[in-house]
Design a protein around this motif. Structure first.
Motif, PDB file in Angstrom:
ATOM      1  N   VAL A  72       0.831  -1.208   0.000  1.00  0.00           N
ATOM      2  CA  VAL A  72       0.000   0.000   0.000  1.00  0.00           C
ATOM      3  C   VAL A  72       0.867   1.260   0.000  1.00  0.00           C
ATOM      4  O   VAL A  72       1.981   1.259   0.515  1.00  0.00           O
ATOM      5  CB  VAL A  72      -0.968   0.040   1.217  1.00  0.00           C
ATOM      6  CG1 VAL A  72      -2.001  -1.072   1.097  1.00  0.00           C
ATOM      7  CG2 VAL A  72      -0.237  -0.059   2.540  1.00  0.00           C
ATOM      8  N   LYS A  80      -1.208   5.321  10.046  1.00  0.00           N
ATOM      9  CA  LYS A  80      -1.357   4.503   8.842  1.00  0.00           C
ATOM     10  C   LYS A  80      -0.428   3.292   8.891  1.00  0.00           C
ATOM     11  O   LYS A  80      -0.815   2.190   8.505  1.00  0.00           O
ATOM     12  CB  LYS A  80      -1.063   5.348   7.602  1.00  0.00           C
ATOM     13  CG  LYS A  80      -2.019   6.541   7.447  1.00  0.00           C
ATOM     14  CD  LYS A  80      -1.778   7.264   6.156  1.00  0.00           C
ATOM     15  CE  LYS A  80      -2.522   8.589   6.045  1.00  0.00           C
ATOM     16  NZ  LYS A  80      -3.967   8.536   6.195  1.00  0.00           N
ATOM     17  N   ALA A  96      -1.521  -0.831   8.873  1.00  0.00           N
ATOM     18  CA  ALA A  96      -1.070  -1.472   7.626  1.00  0.00           C
ATOM     19  C   ALA A  96      -0.156  -2.643   7.964  1.00  0.00           C
ATOM     20  O   ALA A  96      -0.269  -3.728   7.392  1.00  0.00           O
ATOM     21  CB  ALA A  96      -0.345  -0.458   6.738  1.00  0.00           C
ATOM     22  N   ASN A  98       0.616  -5.977   5.551  1.00  0.00           N
ATOM     23  CA  ASN A  98       0.980  -5.282   4.311  1.00  0.00           C
ATOM     24  C   ASN A  98       2.424  -4.795   4.368  1.00  0.00           C
ATOM     25  O   ASN A  98       2.997  -4.636   5.443  1.00  0.00           O
ATOM     26  CB  ASN A  98       0.091  -4.040   4.120  1.00  0.00           C
ATOM     27  CG  ASN A  98      -1.372  -4.391   4.063  1.00  0.00           C
ATOM     28  OD1 ASN A  98      -1.859  -4.890   3.064  1.00  0.00           O
ATOM     29  ND2 ASN A  98      -2.087  -4.163   5.166  1.00  0.00           N
ATOM     30  N   VAL A 131       4.677  -1.368   2.798  1.00  0.00           N
ATOM     31  CA  VAL A 131       4.266  -0.010   2.423  1.00  0.00           C
ATOM     32  C   VAL A 131       5.349   0.769   1.674  1.00  0.00           C
ATOM     33  O   VAL A 131       6.537   0.505   1.825  1.00  0.00           O
ATOM     34  CB  VAL A 131       3.827   0.839   3.658  1.00  0.00           C
ATOM     35  CG1 VAL A 131       2.858   0.089   4.535  1.00  0.00           C
ATOM     36  CG2 VAL A 131       5.009   1.289   4.476  1.00  0.00           C
ATOM     37  N   SER A 138      -3.535   5.329   1.166  1.00  0.00           N
ATOM     38  CA  SER A 138      -4.121   6.045   2.290  1.00  0.00           C
ATOM     39  C   SER A 138      -3.538   7.454   2.285  1.00  0.00           C
ATOM     40  O   SER A 138      -2.322   7.633   2.362  1.00  0.00           O
ATOM     41  CB  SER A 138      -3.800   5.330   3.599  1.00  0.00           C
ATOM     42  OG  SER A 138      -4.393   6.027   4.665  1.00  0.00           O
ATOM     43  N   PHE A 174      -6.953  -1.416   5.695  1.00  0.00           N
ATOM     44  CA  PHE A 174      -5.743  -2.121   5.261  1.00  0.00           C
ATOM     45  C   PHE A 174      -5.919  -3.629   5.171  1.00  0.00           C
ATOM     46  O   PHE A 174      -4.946  -4.365   5.155  1.00  0.00           O
ATOM     47  CB  PHE A 174      -4.580  -1.765   6.199  1.00  0.00           C
ATOM     48  CG  PHE A 174      -4.232  -0.307   6.142  1.00  0.00           C
ATOM     49  CD1 PHE A 174      -3.519   0.206   5.063  1.00  0.00           C
ATOM     50  CD2 PHE A 174      -4.652   0.576   7.133  1.00  0.00           C
ATOM     51  CE1 PHE A 174      -3.210   1.548   4.984  1.00  0.00           C
ATOM     52  CE2 PHE A 174      -4.351   1.927   7.061  1.00  0.00           C
ATOM     53  CZ  PHE A 174      -3.624   2.416   5.987  1.00  0.00           C
TER      54      PHE A 174
END
Ligand code: UN1
Length: 491
Positions: free
Chosen positions: A143, A159, A163, A168, A170, A223, A466
């Motif tokens: 992400v 965030k 996440a 995830n 990033v 995001s 997320f």
């Protein structure tokens, strides 16, 4: 001055031929650090690295990911003083708020660490015998996070933590006014045990780095917290990615005639002038009952004039500088607009260049009409508009008569008025007898209308942004059962 590169695959890299940019201390306009202006190629590299790292990170059981997050919180706590001073130096908010910024980052990592042992799905009965149904959460993949300068630690942390706990990886693009805060946060995450490549940071311009992240085919989500204009660009260009948008606000404090005016005054001062008005939750409108309007106005002006502007690191300072020259210009443009609209400027309304930084005098307009631009548009500076109303119904109507819907507040000791406001104010957040700012990380944060696209950050809903939900059916009947079709056989 220290020169920083991009952070990719757990290392600082300085790709050849890139330009650099400098982050300034807004108090004295001195350079804080120099950073690399990343390119589209750098974003591509970061995305590819993140994809590699994501698989291994997602394979780690969520409670173990949570443990790493808890370690991030511990390290941040140990460094709180140093990081809080950095926030105040690079962003300009006063030290108590700088420390609060770091505390919010600590809180969200701690909270999301616990999510590692929850990440709840649902179980629900099947309409058929010997069949089990549930939902579970899966990571989105890689992400893109694009973050603003006004909470240079807290918002990236808001965030990053969800996440990461969802599994995830990033690619983070921090605001170019506060890249060092983001850099220190990312470094702390890796020292705590987030594996290299799971967090990659590409600094640089929104036009190049930001836009490429937003459009990138291999990113599963974006995001974004920032301006409405850029938010609309994200919505138009992100395609089918999961998109979380946290945009502006034009938040109002309603003060009824029965309110404790001293309490309301503290709330307005903190809401309008805290962080020099540079919060998306800032109180930029005050809607006052006609019975107490003159009295409250006098109280507010007196205190606003006494606020001490200066070095945010000094204990005696109430308000620091704005983030940059453009912010001063924008705030002043709205002062001019307010005057042209025939609102009455009662205090402030000018910059203080002689102080050496980006200072703007706390500004109060009164006799403002709800349709005026200063009462409709987000200023993001220390400027507040006072409006007079007849009763709670009119107050709510004025409060709702804007395009945004983030935060709101009512000061009253009348339970009927309080609940009427809670029910009818169009906003994601309503405070009663408290200012418009002060969100806590274990509650959902976000707005309605043009404040965003309905996403909520933080709290139990913070993981929604997320994660994907997978629905699972397990049939242990040993025969083919047909939902809907076998319905009559059930009897
Ligand atoms: C923002 O201004 O972007 O409630 C976030 C508050 C803070 C968060 C604000 N905890 O004001």
């Amino acid at each position: 001055m220290k020169k920083y590169g991009l952070w990719i695959a757990g290392r600082e890299v300085y790709p050849k031929g890139r330009k650099t940019f400098v982050s300034l201390n807004p108090t004295n306009k001195r350079a804080v650090a120099s950073f690399c202006s990343g390119s589209e190629t750098d974003v591509n590299t970061a995305v590819a690295v993140a994809h590699q790292a994501q698989k291994k990170w997602a394979a780690l059981p969520a409670p173990q990911r949570g443990e790493v997050l808890l370690e991030v919180a511990r390290l941040l706590r140990r460094r709180k003083q140093q990081l809080g001073r950095l926030v105040s130096t690079e962003m300009g908010k006063i030290l108590s708020e700088g420390l609060g910024d770091v505390q919010e980052a600590i809180d969200i990592f701690e909270y999301m660490a616990g999510e590692g042992r929850r990440l709840f799905g649902h179980t629900t009965p099947s309409e058929l015998r010997s069949k089990f149904c549930c939902t579970m959460r899966r990571p989105l993949g890689v992400v893109g996070l694009i973050t603003p300068w006004n909470f240079p630690m807290a918002i990236p942390a808001w965030k990053l933590a969800p996440a990461l706990v969802c599994g995830n990886a990033v690619v983070l693009k921090p605001a170019s006014d506060t890249p060092l805060c983001a850099y220190e946060l990312v470094k702390t995450c890796e020292e705590a045990g987030i594996p290299p490549g799971v967090i990659n940071m590409v600094t640089g311009s929104g036009d190049e780095v930001g836009a490429h992240i937003i459009r990138h085919e291999k990113l599963a989500g974006i995001s974004f917290t920032g301006s409405r204009v850029v938010g609309e660009f994200v919505a138009a260009n992100a395609g089918l990615k999961r998109v979380g948008l946290e945009l502006g606000g034009k938040n109002a404090i309603i003060i009824m005639d029965d309110a404790d005016l001293d309490l309301a005054l503290e709330g307005v001062l903190f809401g309008a002038f805290g962080t020099a008005g540079q919060r998306c939750t800032a109180a930029s409108r005050v809607i006052v009952s006609k019975e107490v309007k003159d009295e409250f106005e006098e109280m507010l002006v007196k205190r606003a004039e006494r606020l001490r502007l200066g070095d945010p690191l000094k204990e005696s300072t109430d308000i620091g500088p704005l983030i940059n020259e453009n912010a001063v210009k924008k705030t002043h443009r709205y002062t001019e607009i307010g005057k042209k609209e025939h609102a009455k400027l009662v205090t402030g309304g000018y910059a203080l260049p002689e102080k050496g930084g980006f200072f703007y005098k706390p500004t109060v307009f009164t006799n403002v009409k709800p349709h005026m631009r200063i009462a409709q548009e987000e200023i993001f500076g220390p400027s507040v508009s006072l409006m007079k109303v007849n009763d709670v119904r009119e107050a709510i109507r004025v409060c709702n008569g804007i395009e945004y819907g983030l935060s709101s507040a009512i000061y009253t000791n009348d339970i009927q008025k309080a609940f009427t406001a809670i029910e009818h104010i169009e906003a994601g957040i309503t405070y009663v007898n408290a200012s418009t700012i002060g969100a806590e990380v274990h509650l959902p944060f976000g707005g309605i209308k043009k404040t965003g696209n309905g996403t909520r950050e933080a709290g139990i809903l913070g993981v929604e942004e997320f994660s994907e939900v997978k629905t699972v059916y397990i049939d242990y009947s040993g025969k083919l059962q047909k939902a809907q079709i076998d319905v009559d056989k059930r009897k």
